[in-house]
Design an enzyme around this catalytic site. Structure first.
Site, mmCIF file in Angstrom:
data_model
loop_
_atom_site.group_PDB
_atom_site.id
_atom_site.type_symbol
_atom_site.label_atom_id
_atom_site.label_comp_id
_atom_site.label_asym_id
_atom_site.label_seq_id
_atom_site.Cartn_x
_atom_site.Cartn_y
_atom_site.Cartn_z
ATOM 1 C CB CYS A 47 -0.884 0.113 1.315
ATOM 2 S SG CYS A 47 -1.687 -1.668 1.559
ATOM 3 C CG HIS A 105 -3.301 3.148 2.175
ATOM 4 N ND1 HIS A 105 -3.934 2.743 1.032
ATOM 5 C CD2 HIS A 105 -3.257 2.259 2.940
ATOM 6 C CE1 HIS A 105 -4.364 1.470 1.024
ATOM 7 N NE2 HIS A 105 -3.922 1.075 2.252
ATOM 8 C CG ASN A 123 -6.900 -1.115 1.681
ATOM 9 O OD1 ASN A 123 -6.341 -0.853 0.762
ATOM 10 N ND2 ASN A 123 -6.365 -1.296 3.137
HETATM 11 O O1 LIG Z 1 -12.038 -4.171 14.594
HETATM 12 C C1 LIG Z 1 -11.774 -3.269 14.015
HETATM 13 O O2 LIG Z 1 -12.333 -2.004 13.940
HETATM 14 C C2 LIG Z 1 -10.949 -3.493 12.542
HETATM 15 C C3 LIG Z 1 -9.438 -3.197 13.200
HETATM 16 C C4 LIG Z 1 -8.365 -3.604 12.077
HETATM 17 N N1 LIG Z 1 -8.771 -2.896 10.836
HETATM 18 C C5 LIG Z 1 -7.792 -2.438 9.935
HETATM 19 C C6 LIG Z 1 -6.440 -2.619 10.186
HETATM 20 C C7 LIG Z 1 -5.574 -2.492 9.470
HETATM 21 C C8 LIG Z 1 -5.914 -1.887 7.927
HETATM 22 C C9 LIG Z 1 -4.628 -1.845 7.164
HETATM 23 C C10 LIG Z 1 -4.601 -2.424 6.124
HETATM 24 C C11 LIG Z 1 -3.725 -2.067 5.119
HETATM 25 C C12 LIG Z 1 -3.373 -2.906 4.037
HETATM 26 O O3 LIG Z 1 -3.745 -2.211 2.733
HETATM 27 C C13 LIG Z 1 -2.805 -0.905 5.376
HETATM 28 C C14 LIG Z 1 -3.010 -0.267 6.383
HETATM 29 C C15 LIG Z 1 -4.102 -0.278 7.406
HETATM 30 CL CL1 LIG Z 1 -4.035 0.792 8.599
HETATM 31 C C16 LIG Z 1 -7.195 -1.679 7.868
HETATM 32 N N2 LIG Z 1 -8.109 -1.964 8.654
HETATM 33 C C17 LIG Z 1 -10.218 -2.819 10.433
HETATM 34 C C18 LIG Z 1 -11.138 -2.401 11.585
#
Ligand SMILES: O=C(O)C1CCN(c2ccc(-c3cc(CO)ccc3Cl)cn2)CC1
Length: 322
Positions: A111, A249, A279
């Site tokens: 990313c 991002h 994403n």
């Molecule tokens: O329980 C909750 O709230 C969940 C907790 C975890 N979450 C996440 C965690 C990490 C990412 C993420 C992914 C990438 C990959 O491109 C890059 C950068 C990030 Cl910060 C996106 N979401 C979703 C909600």
């Protein structure tokens, strides 16, 4: 060393999958997805591919800039979801649009790929190089890497492509910061070939699906992104207050809010479109940039701070004038 952005463009698959559509297929809900991530829908490739989305983006970049394909000096495609290991997606784009003067290669920084690619492109635009025009395109079909039984990741991602046509100019990239933390590499991976003691015939290979330790990546992002942006600003002629727009991002709306808070900047400076696309990894920044340009939220002369973060784990930021 530097460039100006001559045109922006994006291309997404036709099919839209809403949160409610996903709730029909797995144990999740629109309420959970929307409140925890900011995502409401995503575009999912059916007949489209990482290559076809990149080609569509390249064609739109040329059309919007008035530059002919034969004038391009290089094409960089950043992707973690190529349709094949070789040839590179960039080489396929070069052939498809007839950019017969351009050298072409892919870059994989997950990313952070678009940011890393802009930094690499800037190195080609230094004093005395013969290069004048280049394409940097982020293109992803993450839906093909996902475990659609894993509701913690399948609901987060979407497919799409976005890019910029860059023109050599002495200024342009005014500040940058790139970093990685390989000690946390296992927190976000996809397509791992399962190791084997004996020689495994390629036809039997099975690639592992996308896996993420969301908590670890989230924790990394909340400190690495503000730090990276502050270092990029410090290497530029500006202060944080001079930045007109922070384009981050589009991984998660809560992370963006936390970064804004840590930087002491109003959330109005952080445009967001994960609601519409999910994403899209390396494509998320150029898709966001093109939407901001098309809506005139970003105007010529505006000071932009861009930041990508994710697999590697990696982070990268840039300061530039649009
Ligand atoms: O329980 C909750 O709230 C969940 C907790 C975890 N979450 C996440 C965690 C990490 C990412 C993420 C992914 C990438 C990959 O491109 C890059 C950068 C990030 Cl910060 C996106 N979401 C979703 C909600």
């Amino acid at each position: 060393m530097g460039f100006r952005i001559k045109s922006t463009a994006h291309a997404v698959p036709q099919q839209v999958l809403t949160n409610d559509d996903l709730a029909q297929r797995m144990e999740t809900s629109d309420e959970w997805i929307r409140t925890r991530t900011g995502i409401r829908q995503r575009h999912i490739a059916t007949t489209e591919t990482t290559t076809s989305l990149a080609v569509a983006t390249a064609q739109q970049l040329l059309q919007r800039s008035g530059i002919a394909a034969t004038e391009l000096d290089f094409i960089i495609v950043c992707t973690m979801s190529p349709d094949q290991l070789t040839p590179s997606t960039a080489a396929l784009v070069q052939g498809a649009i007839g950019a017969n003067k351009a050298f072409a290669f892919d870059l994989n920084a997950a990313c952070s790929g678009f940011i890393y690619s802009l930094s690499v492109a800037a190195q080609f635009f230094t004093e005395g190089t013969p290069y004048r025009y280049g394409l940097v395109i982020g293109s992803e079909c993450l839906s093909r890497l996902l475990d659609w039984q894993d509701r913690t990741t399948a609901v987060l991602f979407g497919d799409g492509a976005g890019g910029v046509l860059l023109e050599h100019q002495s200024q342009g990239l005014l500040g940058q910061h790139l970093a990685a933390d390989g000690s946390q590499a296992a927190a976000l991976k996809a397509g791992e070939v399962v190791a084997s003691t004996e020689i495994v015939n390629w036809v039997n290979y099975k690639l592992d699906p996308f896996k993420m330790d969301g908590r670890a990546v989230y924790r990394f992002a909340t400190h690495a992104v503000p730090d990276s942006l502050q270092q990029a600003v410090a290497s530029s002629p500006y202060a944080l207050a001079d930045i007109d727009h922070f384009l981050l991002h589009q991984a998660n709306t809560r992370i963006i809010a936390q970064v804004a808070k840590r930087l002491g900047q109003p959330l109005t400076k952080f445009p967001q479109n994960m609601a519409a696309y999910g994403n899209t990894s390396a494509a998320s920044l150029p898709i966001l940039l093109d939407e901001c340009v098309q809506s005139q939220q970003v105007q010529r002369g505006d000071v932009l701070a861009l930041s990508g973060f994710g697999g590697g784990l990696t982070v990268g930021s840039q300061i530039l004038i649009y």
